[in-house]
Design a protein around this motif. Sequence first.
Motif, PDB file in Angstrom:
ATOM      1  N   SER A 130       0.807  -1.223   0.000  1.00 46.38           N
ATOM      2  CA  SER A 130       0.000   0.000   0.000  1.00 46.38           C
ATOM      3  C   SER A 130       0.836   1.268   0.000  1.00 46.38           C
ATOM      4  N   ASP A 131       2.163   1.141   0.163  1.00 49.58           N
ATOM      5  CA  ASP A 131       3.057   2.282   0.029  1.00 49.58           C
ATOM      6  C   ASP A 131       3.621   2.412  -1.383  1.00 49.58           C
ATOM      7  N   GLY A 132       3.198   1.495  -2.290  1.00 52.23           N
ATOM      8  CA  GLY A 132       3.689   1.542  -3.656  1.00 52.23           C
ATOM      9  C   GLY A 132       5.037   0.884  -3.854  1.00 52.23           C
ATOM     10  N   ARG A 133       5.471   0.035  -2.914  1.00 49.38           N
ATOM     11  CA  ARG A 133       6.743  -0.662  -3.028  1.00 49.38           C
ATOM     12  C   ARG A 133       6.517  -2.056  -3.603  1.00 49.38           C
ATOM     13  N   LEU A 134       7.471  -2.512  -4.415  1.00 52.56           N
ATOM     14  CA  LEU A 134       7.333  -3.785  -5.113  1.00 52.56           C
ATOM     15  C   LEU A 134       7.536  -4.954  -4.155  1.00 52.56           C
ATOM     16  N   LEU A 135       6.500  -5.780  -4.018  1.00 54.89           N
ATOM     17  CA  LEU A 135       6.582  -7.002  -3.222  1.00 54.89           C
ATOM     18  C   LEU A 135       6.963  -8.214  -4.054  1.00 54.89           C
ATOM     19  N   GLY A 136       6.499  -8.254  -5.314  1.00 54.43           N
ATOM     20  CA  GLY A 136       6.769  -9.431  -6.121  1.00 54.43           C
ATOM     21  C   GLY A 136       6.446  -9.195  -7.585  1.00 54.43           C
ATOM     22  N   ILE A 137       6.854 -10.170  -8.414  1.00 51.79           N
ATOM     23  CA  ILE A 137       6.566 -10.175  -9.851  1.00 51.79           C
ATOM     24  C   ILE A 137       5.505 -11.235 -10.099  1.00 51.79           C
ATOM     25  N   THR A 138       4.339 -10.816 -10.596  1.00 46.77           N
ATOM     26  CA  THR A 138       3.231 -11.753 -10.778  1.00 46.77           C
ATOM     27  C   THR A 138       3.596 -12.787 -11.826  1.00 46.77           C
ATOM     28  N   THR A 139       3.219 -14.037 -11.565  1.00 44.07           N
ATOM     29  CA  THR A 139       3.670 -15.115 -12.440  1.00 44.07           C
ATOM     30  C   THR A 139       2.548 -15.979 -12.984  1.00 44.07           C
ATOM     31  N   PHE A 140       1.541 -16.351 -12.189  1.00 45.54           N
ATOM     32  CA  PHE A 140       0.458 -17.167 -12.745  1.00 45.54           C
ATOM     33  C   PHE A 140      -0.748 -17.129 -11.825  1.00 45.54           C
ATOM     34  N   ALA A 141      -1.894 -17.535 -12.394  1.00 44.07           N
ATOM     35  CA  ALA A 141      -3.141 -17.676 -11.640  1.00 44.07           C
ATOM     36  C   ALA A 141      -3.638 -19.100 -11.813  1.00 44.07           C
ATOM     37  N   ALA A 142      -4.255 -19.651 -10.779  1.00 44.31           N
ATOM     38  CA  ALA A 142      -4.824 -20.995 -10.859  1.00 44.31           C
ATOM     39  C   ALA A 142      -6.135 -20.948 -11.628  1.00 44.31           C
ATOM     40  N   ARG A 143      -6.186 -21.649 -12.756  1.00 46.14           N
ATOM     41  CA  ARG A 143      -7.414 -21.669 -13.546  1.00 46.14           C
ATOM     42  C   ARG A 143      -8.474 -22.484 -12.817  1.00 46.14           C
ATOM     43  N   ASP A 144      -9.680 -21.960 -12.777  1.00 41.79           N
ATOM     44  CA  ASP A 144     -10.810 -22.627 -12.128  1.00 41.79           C
ATOM     45  C   ASP A 144     -10.523 -22.929 -10.667  1.00 41.79           C
ATOM     46  N   GLY A 145      -9.529 -22.240 -10.085  1.00 39.63           N
ATOM     47  CA  GLY A 145      -9.173 -22.536  -8.709  1.00 39.63           C
ATOM     48  C   GLY A 145      -9.594 -21.461  -7.729  1.00 39.63           C
ATOM     49  N   GLY A 146     -10.544 -20.607  -8.111  1.00 42.96           N
ATOM     50  CA  GLY A 146     -10.949 -19.532  -7.228  1.00 42.96           C
ATOM     51  C   GLY A 146      -9.989 -18.366  -7.339  1.00 42.96           C
ATOM     52  N   ASN A 147     -10.017 -17.503  -6.356  1.00 45.25           N
ATOM     53  CA  ASN A 147      -9.226 -16.280  -6.381  1.00 45.25           C
ATOM     54  C   ASN A 147      -7.812 -16.570  -5.883  1.00 45.25           C
ATOM     55  N   LEU A 148      -7.058 -17.346  -6.668  1.00 40.63           N
ATOM     56  CA  LEU A 148      -5.733 -17.806  -6.268  1.00 40.63           C
ATOM     57  C   LEU A 148      -4.719 -17.361  -7.314  1.00 40.63           C
ATOM     58  N   ASN A 149      -3.860 -16.417  -6.929  1.00 43.77           N
ATOM     59  CA  ASN A 149      -2.895 -15.839  -7.847  1.00 43.77           C
ATOM     60  C   ASN A 149      -1.542 -15.770  -7.143  1.00 43.77           C
ATOM     61  N   PHE A 150      -0.444 -15.776  -7.931  1.00 44.72           N
ATOM     62  CA  PHE A 150       0.873 -15.958  -7.320  1.00 44.72           C
ATOM     63  C   PHE A 150       1.906 -15.015  -7.928  1.00 44.72           C
ATOM     64  N   ALA A 151       2.926 -14.694  -7.113  1.00 43.01           N
ATOM     65  CA  ALA A 151       4.018 -13.826  -7.531  1.00 43.01           C
ATOM     66  C   ALA A 151       5.316 -14.353  -6.927  1.00 43.01           C
ATOM     67  N   MET A 152       6.438 -14.076  -7.638  1.00 37.06           N
ATOM     68  CA  MET A 152       7.760 -14.398  -7.101  1.00 37.06           C
ATOM     69  C   MET A 152       8.220 -13.229  -6.232  1.00 37.06           C
ATOM     70  N   PRO A 153       8.815 -13.486  -5.063  1.00 36.62           N
ATOM     71  CA  PRO A 153       9.208 -12.398  -4.149  1.00 36.62           C
ATOM     72  C   PRO A 153      10.202 -11.441  -4.778  1.00 36.62           C
ATOM     73  N   ALA A 154      10.049 -10.153  -4.506  1.00 42.63           N
ATOM     74  CA  ALA A 154      10.931  -9.130  -5.074  1.00 42.63           C
ATOM     75  C   ALA A 154      12.361  -9.255  -4.562  1.00 42.63           C
ATOM     76  N   GLU A 155      12.572  -9.846  -3.370  1.00 46.44           N
ATOM     77  CA  GLU A 155      13.940  -9.972  -2.872  1.00 46.44           C
ATOM     78  C   GLU A 155      14.797 -10.872  -3.753  1.00 46.44           C
ATOM     79  N   PHE A 156      14.160 -11.707  -4.602  1.00 51.08           N
ATOM     80  CA  PHE A 156      14.922 -12.535  -5.531  1.00 51.08           C
ATOM     81  C   PHE A 156      15.648 -11.691  -6.583  1.00 51.08           C
ATOM     82  N   LEU A 157      15.175 -10.466  -6.823  1.00 48.78           N
ATOM     83  CA  LEU A 157      15.760  -9.651  -7.884  1.00 48.78           C
ATOM     84  C   LEU A 157      17.218  -9.304  -7.594  1.00 48.78           C
ATOM     85  N   ALA A 158      17.575  -9.143  -6.334  1.00 47.85           N
ATOM     86  CA  ALA A 158      18.953  -8.807  -5.983  1.00 47.85           C
ATOM     87  C   ALA A 158      19.921  -9.920  -6.380  1.00 47.85           C
ATOM     88  N   GLU A 159      19.439 -11.164  -6.398  1.00 46.81           N
ATOM     89  CA  GLU A 159      20.288 -12.305  -6.717  1.00 46.81           C
ATOM     90  C   GLU A 159      20.269 -12.652  -8.198  1.00 46.81           C
TER      91      GLU A 159
END
Length: 417
Positions: free
Chosen positions: A176-205
């Motif tokens: 809510s402060d506009g800081r990047l938490l993650g990079i969105t990667t996929f959503a579960a089809r027909d799986g309800g409101n289930l969506n996923f992102a890779m953590p932003a701390e991985f970007l440093a590596e």
Amino acid sequence: MKPTWMNPARWLCTGALLATGHAAALEPDALFAKLTGSVWAVRTFDAQERPLRAGSAVVIAPGRLVTTCHVLAKASNFVVKRDNVTYGATLEYPDPGRDLCQIKVANFTATPVALAPAGGARVGQRVYAIGNPRGLENTLSEGLLSGLRGGDGEARLLQTTAAIAPGSSGGGLFDSDGRLLGITTFAARDGGNLNFAMPAEFLAELPARAQAQLAARANEPEGAARRRVGVALAEPLRAGDALEYVRTDRLTGNRTPVIYRVDRVNGDELSFNAGSRVEKANGQVVTLTSSAGGLFDSASPPGGWAPKDDLQPGMRWHLDYVATTGDRLRHELTASVGSEHTMRVDGMELNVMRIGYEGWIFASSTTSLPLTGASTRFRGAAWYSPELGRIVRFEGEYQRGVSSGANESLELVRIQR
């Protein structure tokens, strides 16, 4: 003497510290206005300049953006665009194991985003996804961080209720402060409101991991690349790994990527796409509630297309079942195992067995289709790799009337690690 909790000066000092230590949460419209210029669309093309895929990318440094590697898969070239502005881009640091790719763009002045502190993600916090779902540029969705998935002491996946769709992959998930938490990667089809992102701390590596992988490959002796691919394919799947298939409609020629991503490993069971598909380690299906793979899923027998532990050429069996996804049709099929041969998957030759399926399908009492009693011929085949413990190719077809039916294939192209 007054107690310290009654001292107004102490409260004022404390408030000042809080104000300087925590940025005020932004209203959604202000957050979008701040970030929209830092999230771009990605378009990829083959060698003949034909469009392949669409995705999103986030600006993380001057002239540098990050997207998901599967958006760039098999592309000969790609661009980033926003509104009527388009830039050519090149791949700089690939980390396919985490499905994160850094790209660079010359003469690019879009503002980089700020990263959230490492390890600061909290289940229940308000989050916002910005991307380009289904080609609709600059789309904002709001939700909660609903889970931290993974193991080995690190959150390998951020789970969120903020909506994403095809085209969103590679976009940003922000606090809510506009800081990047993650990079969105996929959503579960027909799986309800289930969506996923890779953590932003991985970007440093990302640069170090990409350079280490390239250096290791450059120093490999002749022939080692093939062995390395084979090892990578055969390694047990872990949370965060993904099976990338390509689904082809053989009537129209349309090709669609299908991703089955592991979100949990529990003993000898693997949960894919937020539990919409659960398998044993040998690929046998335990439960299936999504038809993400088209006919491969919507016509699947109990246990999957290779349900027996010790398949041998010449084996035959009969099936009578109602599928658990799609139109929930009743299937009466005869399966037969053919001889062994080889098939190339991601650069490696694998031994496979072809299992042929012949029979009929009918409307059942659980389907929404009319119970006309008419039967429809069904033909299918599945190529099973004992080395991988899963189906690497599937073909199926049926025709109902003059305008209804399917003729599809699904083929494993790689395993993302």
